[in-house]
Structures are given as structure tokens and as C-alpha cells.
Design a protein around this motif. Sequence first.
Motif, PDB file in Angstrom:
ATOM      1  N   ARG A 421       0.800  -1.222   0.000  1.00 25.61           N
ATOM      2  CA  ARG A 421       0.000   0.000   0.000  1.00 25.61           C
ATOM      3  C   ARG A 421       0.836   1.276   0.000  1.00 25.61           C
ATOM      4  NH1 ARG A 421      -2.884   3.305  -1.328  1.00 25.61           N
ATOM      5  NH2 ARG A 421      -4.603   4.329  -0.268  1.00 25.61           N
ATOM      6  N   GLU A 422       1.913   1.293   0.775  1.00 22.81           N
ATOM      7  CA  GLU A 422       2.621   2.552   1.019  1.00 22.81           C
ATOM      8  C   GLU A 422       3.238   3.166  -0.236  1.00 22.81           C
ATOM      9  OE1 GLU A 422       6.767   2.215   2.809  1.00 22.81           O
ATOM     10  OE2 GLU A 422       5.927   0.242   3.351  1.00 22.81           O
ATOM     11  N   TRP A 423       3.489   2.383  -1.275  1.00 21.70           N
ATOM     12  CA  TRP A 423       4.133   2.915  -2.465  1.00 21.70           C
ATOM     13  C   TRP A 423       3.146   3.594  -3.415  1.00 21.70           C
ATOM     14  CZ3 TRP A 423       9.355   3.111  -2.860  1.00 21.70           C
ATOM     15  CH2 TRP A 423      10.086   2.335  -1.976  1.00 21.70           C
ATOM     16  N   GLY A 424       1.875   3.275  -3.271  1.00 21.48           N
ATOM     17  CA  GLY A 424       0.862   3.956  -4.066  1.00 21.48           C
ATOM     18  C   GLY A 424       0.620   3.395  -5.448  1.00 21.48           C
ATOM     19  N   MET A 425       1.409   2.425  -5.871  1.00 23.89           N
ATOM     20  CA  MET A 425       1.247   1.902  -7.223  1.00 23.89           C
ATOM     21  C   MET A 425      -0.012   1.036  -7.350  1.00 23.89           C
ATOM     22  SD  MET A 425       3.716   3.297  -8.851  1.00 23.89           S
ATOM     23  CE  MET A 425       3.884   2.424 -10.393  1.00 23.89           C
ATOM     24  N   GLU A 426      -0.351   0.329  -6.288  1.00 22.18           N
ATOM     25  CA  GLU A 426      -1.544  -0.520  -6.355  1.00 22.18           C
ATOM     26  C   GLU A 426      -2.812   0.320  -6.435  1.00 22.18           C
ATOM     27  OE1 GLU A 426      -3.884  -0.995  -3.614  1.00 22.18           O
ATOM     28  OE2 GLU A 426      -2.890   0.661  -2.609  1.00 22.18           O
ATOM     29  N   GLN A 427      -2.808   1.515  -5.861  1.00 22.81           N
ATOM     30  CA  GLN A 427      -3.983   2.376  -5.973  1.00 22.81           C
ATOM     31  C   GLN A 427      -4.233   2.775  -7.427  1.00 22.81           C
ATOM     32  OE1 GLN A 427      -4.095   6.060  -3.656  1.00 22.81           O
ATOM     33  NE2 GLN A 427      -5.718   6.846  -4.974  1.00 22.81           N
ATOM     34  N   LEU A 428      -3.156   3.031  -8.149  1.00 27.41           N
ATOM     35  CA  LEU A 428      -3.316   3.408  -9.552  1.00 27.41           C
ATOM     36  C   LEU A 428      -4.003   2.304 -10.343  1.00 27.41           C
ATOM     37  CD1 LEU A 428       0.166   5.066 -10.196  1.00 27.41           C
ATOM     38  CD2 LEU A 428      -2.027   6.229  -9.886  1.00 27.41           C
ATOM     39  N   MET A 429      -3.634   1.070 -10.055  1.00 31.87           N
ATOM     40  CA  MET A 429      -4.264  -0.038 -10.774  1.00 31.87           C
ATOM     41  C   MET A 429      -5.722  -0.204 -10.354  1.00 31.87           C
ATOM     42  SD  MET A 429      -2.868  -3.886 -11.350  1.00 31.87           S
ATOM     43  CE  MET A 429      -3.655  -4.941 -12.577  1.00 31.87           C
ATOM     44  N   ARG A 430      -5.999  -0.060  -9.046  1.00 35.22           N
ATOM     45  CA  ARG A 430      -7.386  -0.161  -8.584  1.00 35.22           C
ATOM     46  C   ARG A 430      -8.241   0.962  -9.182  1.00 35.22           C
ATOM     47  NH1 ARG A 430      -8.113   1.182  -3.857  1.00 35.22           N
ATOM     48  NH2 ARG A 430      -6.038   1.607  -3.031  1.00 35.22           N
ATOM     49  N   ASP A 431      -7.696   2.165  -9.212  1.00 34.18           N
ATOM     50  CA  ASP A 431      -8.458   3.295  -9.746  1.00 34.18           C
ATOM     51  C   ASP A 431      -8.690   3.159 -11.250  1.00 34.18           C
ATOM     52  OD1 ASP A 431      -8.613   4.457  -7.248  1.00 34.18           O
ATOM     53  OD2 ASP A 431      -7.121   6.013  -7.624  1.00 34.18           O
ATOM     54  N   SER A 432      -7.698   2.654 -11.951  1.00 37.38           N
ATOM     55  CA  SER A 432      -7.804   2.594 -13.414  1.00 37.38           C
ATOM     56  C   SER A 432      -8.825   1.568 -13.881  1.00 37.38           C
ATOM     57  CB  SER A 432      -6.441   2.271 -14.039  1.00 37.38           C
ATOM     58  OG  SER A 432      -6.094   0.907 -13.842  1.00 37.38           O
ATOM     59  N   ARG A 433      -9.070   0.551 -13.058  1.00 38.62           N
ATOM     60  CA  ARG A 433      -9.882  -0.591 -13.538  1.00 38.62           C
ATOM     61  C   ARG A 433     -11.308  -0.185 -13.900  1.00 38.62           C
ATOM     62  NH1 ARG A 433     -11.872  -3.777 -15.990  1.00 38.62           N
ATOM     63  NH2 ARG A 433     -11.782  -6.053 -15.932  1.00 38.62           N
ATOM     64  N   ILE A 434     -11.877   0.781 -13.201  1.00 38.81           N
ATOM     65  CA  ILE A 434     -13.252   1.187 -13.473  1.00 38.81           C
ATOM     66  C   ILE A 434     -13.390   1.796 -14.862  1.00 38.81           C
ATOM     67  CG2 ILE A 434     -12.896   3.447 -12.399  1.00 38.81           C
ATOM     68  CD1 ILE A 434     -16.165   1.380 -12.553  1.00 38.81           C
ATOM     69  N   ALA A 435     -12.329   2.407 -15.373  1.00 33.95           N
ATOM     70  CA  ALA A 435     -12.425   3.101 -16.660  1.00 33.95           C
ATOM     71  C   ALA A 435     -12.730   2.137 -17.805  1.00 33.95           C
ATOM     72  CB  ALA A 435     -11.131   3.864 -16.948  1.00 33.95           C
ATOM     73  N   GLN A 436     -12.433   0.863 -17.617  1.00 39.25           N
ATOM     74  CA  GLN A 436     -12.766  -0.139 -18.634  1.00 39.25           C
ATOM     75  C   GLN A 436     -14.232  -0.565 -18.570  1.00 39.25           C
ATOM     76  OE1 GLN A 436      -9.317  -2.578 -17.142  1.00 39.25           O
ATOM     77  NE2 GLN A 436      -9.110  -3.063 -19.321  1.00 39.25           N
ATOM     78  N   LEU A 437     -14.943  -0.063 -17.530  1.00 39.25           N
ATOM     79  CA  LEU A 437     -16.308  -0.524 -17.284  1.00 39.25           C
ATOM     80  C   LEU A 437     -17.360   0.551 -17.506  1.00 39.25           C
ATOM     81  CD1 LEU A 437     -15.597  -2.512 -13.991  1.00 39.25           C
ATOM     82  CD2 LEU A 437     -15.648  -3.393 -16.328  1.00 39.25           C
ATOM     83  N   TYR A 438     -17.145   1.739 -16.924  1.00 35.01           N
ATOM     84  CA  TYR A 438     -18.232   2.719 -17.033  1.00 35.01           C
ATOM     85  C   TYR A 438     -18.187   3.480 -18.351  1.00 35.01           C
ATOM     86  CZ  TYR A 438     -14.990   6.012 -14.448  1.00 35.01           C
ATOM     87  OH  TYR A 438     -13.951   6.780 -13.973  1.00 35.01           O
ATOM     88  N   GLU A 439     -19.287   4.181 -18.618  1.00 36.97           N
ATOM     89  CA  GLU A 439     -19.553   4.817 -19.920  1.00 36.97           C
ATOM     90  C   GLU A 439     -19.573   3.792 -21.059  1.00 36.97           C
ATOM     91  OE1 GLU A 439     -20.709   7.583 -19.779  1.00 36.97           O
ATOM     92  OE2 GLU A 439     -20.001   8.186 -17.805  1.00 36.97           O
ATOM     93  N   GLY A 440     -20.035   2.595 -20.735  1.00 31.88           N
ATOM     94  CA  GLY A 440     -20.068   1.510 -21.714  1.00 31.88           C
ATOM     95  C   GLY A 440     -18.805   0.686 -21.594  1.00 31.88           C
ATOM     96  N   THR A 441     -18.935  -0.586 -21.239  1.00 32.40           N
ATOM     97  CA  THR A 441     -17.754  -1.437 -21.088  1.00 32.40           C
ATOM     98  C   THR A 441     -16.956  -1.455 -22.388  1.00 32.40           C
ATOM     99  OG1 THR A 441     -18.874  -3.438 -21.876  1.00 32.40           O
ATOM    100  CG2 THR A 441     -19.046  -2.933 -19.509  1.00 32.40           C
ATOM    101  N   ASN A 442     -15.714  -1.876 -22.280  1.00 33.57           N
ATOM    102  CA  ASN A 442     -14.876  -1.878 -23.484  1.00 33.57           C
ATOM    103  C   ASN A 442     -15.332  -2.896 -24.522  1.00 33.57           C
ATOM    104  OD1 ASN A 442     -13.510   0.173 -22.345  1.00 33.57           O
ATOM    105  ND2 ASN A 442     -11.576  -0.907 -22.060  1.00 33.57           N
ATOM    106  N   GLY A 443     -16.066  -3.921 -24.079  1.00 37.98           N
ATOM    107  CA  GLY A 443     -16.687  -4.815 -25.050  1.00 37.98           C
ATOM    108  C   GLY A 443     -17.769  -4.094 -25.848  1.00 37.98           C
ATOM    109  N   ILE A 444     -18.513  -3.223 -25.177  1.00 39.75           N
ATOM    110  CA  ILE A 444     -19.523  -2.411 -25.859  1.00 39.75           C
ATOM    111  C   ILE A 444     -18.849  -1.430 -26.819  1.00 39.75           C
ATOM    112  CG2 ILE A 444     -21.273  -0.625 -25.511  1.00 39.75           C
ATOM    113  CD1 ILE A 444     -22.200  -3.443 -24.811  1.00 39.75           C
ATOM    114  N   GLN A 445     -17.710  -0.859 -26.410  1.00 40.00           N
ATOM    115  CA  GLN A 445     -16.987   0.057 -27.303  1.00 40.00           C
ATOM    116  C   GLN A 445     -16.534  -0.671 -28.567  1.00 40.00           C
ATOM    117  OE1 GLN A 445     -17.081   3.258 -26.403  1.00 40.00           O
ATOM    118  NE2 GLN A 445     -18.090   2.477 -24.563  1.00 40.00           N
ATOM    119  N   ALA A 446     -16.015  -1.873 -28.386  1.00 42.67           N
ATOM    120  CA  ALA A 446     -15.551  -2.643 -29.540  1.00 42.67           C
ATOM    121  C   ALA A 446     -16.711  -2.973 -30.475  1.00 42.67           C
ATOM    122  CB  ALA A 446     -14.862  -3.925 -29.067  1.00 42.67           C
ATOM    123  N   ALA A 447     -17.849  -3.371 -29.888  1.00 42.19           N
ATOM    124  CA  ALA A 447     -19.026  -3.685 -30.707  1.00 42.19           C
ATOM    125  C   ALA A 447     -19.532  -2.438 -31.434  1.00 42.19           C
ATOM    126  CB  ALA A 447     -20.131  -4.265 -29.824  1.00 42.19           C
TER     127      ALA A 447
END
Length: 586
Positions: A421-447
Motif C-alpha cells: 500500500r505505502e508505495w501507491g502503485m496498487e492504488q493506480l491499478m485499482r483506480d484505473s480498472r473502473i475506466a474499462q467498465l463505465y460509460e459503456g464497457t470496453n466490449g460495448i466500445q468494440a461492438a
Amino acid sequence: MPQYHAPLADMQFLLHDWINICDHYQALGQQDFDQELVNEILNQGAKFAQEVIAPLNREGDEQSSKLHEGKVSTPHGFAAAYQDYIANGWNAMLGSADYEGQDLPNSIAIPVHEMLNSANLSWRLICMLTESAVLAVTKHGDEALKQRYLRQLISGEWTGTMCLTEPHAGTDLSLLSSKATPNDDGSYDITGSKIFISGGDQDWSSNICHLVLARLPDAPEGVKGISLFLVPKVLVNSNGQLGELNTLSVGSIEKKMGIKACPTCVMNFDNAKGWLVGSENKGLACMFTMMNDARFQVGLQGLGVAEASYQGALTYARERLQSRAPQGAAEPSKKADSIMFQPDVRRMLLTQKALTEGSRALAYLYAQQMDIEKFGSDSQKHEANKVIAFLTPICKGFMTDIGTDVSSLGIQVFGGHGYIREWGMEQLMRDSRIAQLYEGTNGIQAADLISRKLARDKGDMLQATHTVLAKLVANIQMSASQQFAQDILEEWFDTSKQLLSLNAVDLAGSAYDYMHYSAYSILGVLWLSMADSAQHSSIASIKSGKANTCAFYLKRLLPRKDGFKANLFSGAEDLLAPADNEFDYQ
């Protein structure tokens, strides 16, 4: 937490040396925007992102937003930072001058938005949705609605949200059940529940304007019977002053994997007063104005996180002493060499760098088309709209995919420390993951890309996008690079046209592969163009860095497109062949 520094040198290179932004503005009749102004805005944006927003990121994740007695409080410092943001006019950058906005080109605002995403994704999200709401009201609201709400939304005094999703209706909006009942005074009573509402409530602004999809009593079934309504948290009196609270409430705040500082709310509307945006039963088209803007902005979230992760990994790699480099002692005076000299670490760092800088170039090319759509002639706007429509699912889908991929590589560079936790790198990965889901999942974007933007349009948007990329290729001065770029571009263009003959099922089966095949091909063209432009840069690290990173991309990342291409014409039979019970072990 990695200390964020805005990549101003790269941003300025792209705008001034690659896009040649001043000539771009001149061609659009926007002579007031020059290099000095662009650089000043970028410098001030960097200062705000680095000094005000980034320091709140770690504590925001630790504290998260809270719901108490129906009211949401955001982490300490978030609301004060927002007041600084709007006081300095950042929220008004893209707003119409008719309602006291600054009417800046998107190519000036987008780099600032990227910086804010790198600095603090949770904080930026609420501002982002307000800007998208402004766009929807500006394009579709009647004059009375604009006069009552736009100035405060553009200034940031009030914020906006997007209320689409219901517990039973996500991507398939034809299933939504929220109701709208017309009143004699021209308002509507809105009843229903919406979930996943970012910034549904907060302690930043005196009012929140919810853009809500709902059905009228006599509405047609399906998506053709959806209308859009502006439903304020606080009702606005005829004199423009805030009046009574509307009858809506926060049911709960979601507990999430990431972006914990941003309140993701369940919103309940109980005969809440709302006003129609656009025409009755035409709400989905109005909402797509907001949604498509938000999709690109979510792509910027992927880019922002990728940049932050790359910076953290690069700093750590330079400091971490471990073993000796296989090519011989690089730092003999030290007890070991830094891992920066390990070829495999270089592979990870260069992958991060190549994907991040390539995505930044794609985002700025997109922003340039947005400028044309905003300031150009009617014919220019028409063509720019086609390019924007085609590139939107690529920007959203691919750039958020690489956000997670690059943040995962950032953890890998740190080794075991990246998981801590203390290095902060895992937060970046946790935060980034939602971007593949909201505003239409990336599968929806591809379709959307392969079925609507390519096949349904019969290649017209594809042709407009090819024309823009072909101009970049034509300007490459090094003949070998120009030929390479031309080959990549024409292979992608010809392959895309061949897909027009596929049936709907096979198109759906090829959607993911086509989105990534397109993205890696386009980035190949952009990298060859950037590396060529960099040869004229006065900054040595840009000149050599772009050339070397381009070479890495062409050798190690561009071949990925061939794997995706191999699946494009293989049909969907293998995907659909297993029976449902074959997925079980019983």
C-alpha cells in the motif's frame, strides 16, 4: 504515492512541433490562441494538478466519501480544492462565451484534463461529468433551460451528473423503468432509482443538476420512448435563486475497488421536479451527446493513470539497486547497479512509455478534430464529426485498456513493493480498472466500433479517419518512415473495408480484435509521424527519445496487431460452439 510531474515537454512537443497548433488555430480563425497563451495555460494547469490535486490522492483513497443522515461528505481538502478550481476558471474552459464560458479550443483544455486525471482520478471525475452535462444542455436545452442553469454549470458553482443505469438496465437502456409524468406548468415529476451515479451528492456545490433518462406515460416501447430531464437537487426560483429541496435522495454509496474518494451513489427520485432536455422521446440522442464526450474523457483517465504509473516506475527503477547489469557493471562505485540497467526492466518501462505517449498523441489528434467540429466551416465540421465518431470507441476502449496494462507493469517494476500500500502503485491499478467498465464497457466500445461506426456506416467514417491519418503520413519527411507508415495505414484501411462483408454475428465475434488491431495500427502511424517531427526538436531528449521509443514500438508492440488481425476473419463459430452446460464441471 508517486510524485506526479506534468509531462510538459512532451505535451508542448505534440502541440507545437507535431500538430503545429498555432497554424491549426489560424486556419480556424482563432488567432487569439498562440503559443505563449497555450504554454501559460499548460504551466498553470500543471502547477494546480501537482500542488493542489495530487497531494489529496492518497488521503482521499484512505478516507473515501461518507454518507451520513442523507448527506455525502468527500475526503478532507477535496471541496476546498474544487473552490480553487472554479475560482481560477478551470471549469469554464470549454463553456460557451454566451453563458460566461471561455470557449477555449479542446486542444488547450484536454492536456489540463489529462494532468488532473494523473494527479487524482477520483477528484477529476465529478468535474468531468459537469463538463459533459454542460455540453448536453448547450446542444439540446431550450433557451429557458439554458438561462436558468448554464451559467452556474459552466462556472462550476453547480455540478452535473449523468443518471442512466438502473439495477435491471445497464447497457440495454430499453429496459429502464423510471417514469416521468407531465405537469401543467411545463415541468415533469420524475420517479425511479438510478445506480452508479458518480458525484450523485457531494459537499462541493450548492446545487447538483442530474440529467435523468425516464419514460413518459404514453412513450413508445424500447429506446425510442426515452426522454431526458434535468432534475436539480435544489429547485431554482424564477429569479434564479435557490429555493426548496427537490424530492430526491441518496439511497447509499457503493463500496468500490477503486476511486473510493468519489461518491458513487444510488439515487432515488420520488416525484422530483424535472425539466425536459430536447424533445419528448428523443432523450437517448440527447444523452449520447453527453455520453460520447464522457467516453473520450474516460479514455483520458486511462492515459492519466498510465502516465502516473510510468513516472512512479521510472523513479523507482533509477533508485532501486539490485545485482549487476548483464552487460557489465554500470555503476562500479555502488554495491549494485540500479534495475534501470536490466533489459527486462527496460522492456517494461519502454512499453509503458510507448503506449502512454502514443495514446497521448491519439488524444491530441482527437482534440484537434474537436476544435474543427467547434470552430470550422460546416463542411469541415461534417468531416470532423465522422472522425470523432470513429475514434471515440478506440480512445475509450484502448486507452483504458492500456491504463490498466501500464499500471500493472508499474507494479511489476516495483516487484513486491508494488503490491504494498505505502508505495501507491496498487492504488493506480485499482483506480484505473473502473475506466474499462463505465460509460459503456470496453466490449460495448468494440461492438460499437465494428458494428455501428464501421459496418452500419458502410465505411464512411473509416474513410474520413483514413484521410486525416493520410495527411500525417504525407508530411513525414524521412522516405523510409513515410513508406512504413503508408504500408501500416493502407493495410489497416484495406482490412477494415474487407470486414464490411461479414455478417452481424461474425462482426460481433471480431469486435475486440478489431478495436485493438485498429489501435495498434493507428499508433504505429502516429509514432512514425512523431519520430519524424522530433528530428527538428531543439530538445535533445525529445529528438533521440522519440526515435528510440518509436523503434521499440515498431519492433516489439506493433506486431501485436498481427495477432489481432489473424482473428478478424475466423468467424464466431468457436465462440458460440460450447453449449451452456459445457461451462460447468458437473
